[in-house]
Design an enzyme around this catalytic site. Structure first.
Site, PDB file in Angstrom:
ATOM      1  N   SER A 149      44.709  28.626  11.974  1.00 27.43           N
ATOM      2  CA  SER A 149      43.279  28.919  11.636  1.00 27.43           C
ATOM      3  C   SER A 149      42.960  30.808  11.430  1.00 27.43           C
ATOM      4  O   SER A 149      44.174  30.996  11.290  1.00 27.43           O
ATOM      5  CB  SER A 149      42.099  28.293  10.812  1.00 27.43           C
ATOM      6  OG  SER A 149      41.948  28.261   9.923  1.00 27.43           O
ATOM      7  N   GLU A 244      46.842  20.306   2.059  1.00 24.69           N
ATOM      8  CA  GLU A 244      45.746  21.744   3.084  1.00 24.69           C
ATOM      9  C   GLU A 244      45.498  22.493   2.379  1.00 24.69           C
ATOM     10  O   GLU A 244      46.751  22.960   0.890  1.00 24.69           O
ATOM     11  CB  GLU A 244      46.677  22.905   4.157  1.00 24.69           C
ATOM     12  CG  GLU A 244      46.364  21.517   5.042  1.00 24.69           C
ATOM     13  CD  GLU A 244      46.580  23.061   6.788  1.00 24.69           C
ATOM     14  OE1 GLU A 244      46.256  24.264   6.490  1.00 24.69           O
ATOM     15  OE2 GLU A 244      47.451  22.710   7.075  1.00 24.69           O
ATOM     16  N   HIS A 274      44.294  19.976   7.594  1.00 25.52           N
ATOM     17  CA  HIS A 274      44.599  21.426   8.104  1.00 25.52           C
ATOM     18  C   HIS A 274      43.584  21.306  10.483  1.00 25.52           C
ATOM     19  O   HIS A 274      42.922  20.705  10.324  1.00 25.52           O
ATOM     20  CB  HIS A 274      42.925  22.292   7.771  1.00 25.52           C
ATOM     21  CG  HIS A 274      42.188  23.904   8.003  1.00 25.52           C
ATOM     22  ND1 HIS A 274      43.505  24.941   7.744  1.00 25.52           N
ATOM     23  CD2 HIS A 274      42.104  24.062   8.856  1.00 25.52           C
ATOM     24  CE1 HIS A 274      43.558  25.955   8.286  1.00 25.52           C
ATOM     25  NE2 HIS A 274      42.089  25.216   8.964  1.00 25.52           N
TER      26      HIS A 274
END
Length: 301
Positions: A149, A244, A274
């Protein structure tokens, strides 16, 4: 993947979804940080992992080593959390098992978080960690840099900084569910919104507002590395889930890297959400993802 594997993956990822939605969505930075630490550490690290504090130049970090791993090769890992949450605790199981799969020592960094510390504090901390490894005698070609991320964003930005300075680069990069576009122009922010249990546009807007100072453009390459010049970047592996909202951030990065003649691998994992390798202890697809990352890294180191 067999029908049996797919059924198991669906059963396990649905259990993770229930974990993530078992409490109301937290409000406020302290609550969000505590919640991510809570859900990320549901499964402790394996008993055979050895962890050791690493405190240097005002930063807190943590070494980890699995049996049989090479101490002289290092995964430098930056956790996710939108630059506002995440910690050594929330990602400890992910990074330690990644080190096992890659056969190397890991160094996870507890970089400063927004909004208390907006951009470029995180870049400064990433560069500090890189310099620290150099002082430990770890050559750049024996280092993998990676993260999930926002940690994937920070990985790419560190390499951009090193490229601009004409410095040697890490041997390869590992990016899981990377957040590469803070201007939020990816199509899957809309098309995957109903099935992503974690990341939604309004949440990303709040994170980006906390992280990016007033007057700094969201498409600045050091904010959104999707728009960076990727020429000369090391080989990279990008792993993203099909469920996602940030799927487009990953696929467009792969396209941009390929157009810049970077060797890039892109894996889209069916049904995964995610940063799913965070829950690898209870998620066989998470363990397979780390094994695949380990195979990629071993090809280069």
């Amino acid at each position: 993947m067999s029908d049996v594997d797919e059924h198991l993956d669906l059963t396990e990822i649905n259990a993770v979804r229930r974990l993530l939605t078992s409490k109301p969505r937290p409000v406020g930075w302290d609550e969000r940080r505590a919640r991510l630490d809570e859900v990320g550490s549901v499964w402790p690290i394996a008993d055979d992992i050895r962890c050791e504090d690493a405190v240097f130049d005002g930063l807190d970090g943590e070494w980890s080593l699995a049996p049989g791993s090479d101490r002289d090769k290092v995964l430098l890992f930056f956790h996710g959390g939108g630059y506002c949450s995440g910690s050594l605790k929330s990602h400890r199981r992910m990074v330690t098992e990644a080190g096992r799969a890659m056969g190397m020592r890991t160094l996870a960094i507890d970089y400063r978080r927004a909004p208390e510390h907006p951009f470029p504090a995180q870049h400064e901390d990433a560069l500090t960690a890189w310099r620290f490894l150099g002082r430990q005698g770890i050559a750049p070609d024996r280092i993998v840099v990676g993260g999930d991320s926002a940690g994937g964003n920070l990985t790419l930005c560190l390499v951009s900084i090193l490229c601009a300075a004409g410095e040697r680069l890490p041997r390869c990069l590992w990016l899981v569910s990377p957040w590469t576009d803070l201007s939020m122009s990816g199509a899957t922010l809309s098309t995957k919104d109903a099935i992503d249990p974690i990341i939604h546009r309004a949440y990303l807007e709040e994170l980006a507002t906390a992280y990016v100072p007033h007057g700094v453009g969201r498409r600045d390459p050091l904010i959104s590395p999707l728009f960076a010049d990727l020429s000369g970047f090391p080989p990279m592996l990008i792993q993203v889930g099909s469920a996602e909202t940030l799927l487009s951030d990953a696929t467009r990065l792969a396209q941009a890297a390929g157009a810049a003649d970077v060797k890039v691998g892109l894996e889209i994992w069916p049904h995964m959400i995610h940063a799913w390798p965070v829950w690898n202890a209870g998620l066989s697809a998470g363990r397979r993802t780390l094994h695949s990352a380990g195979s990629f890294v071993r090809e280069y180191l």
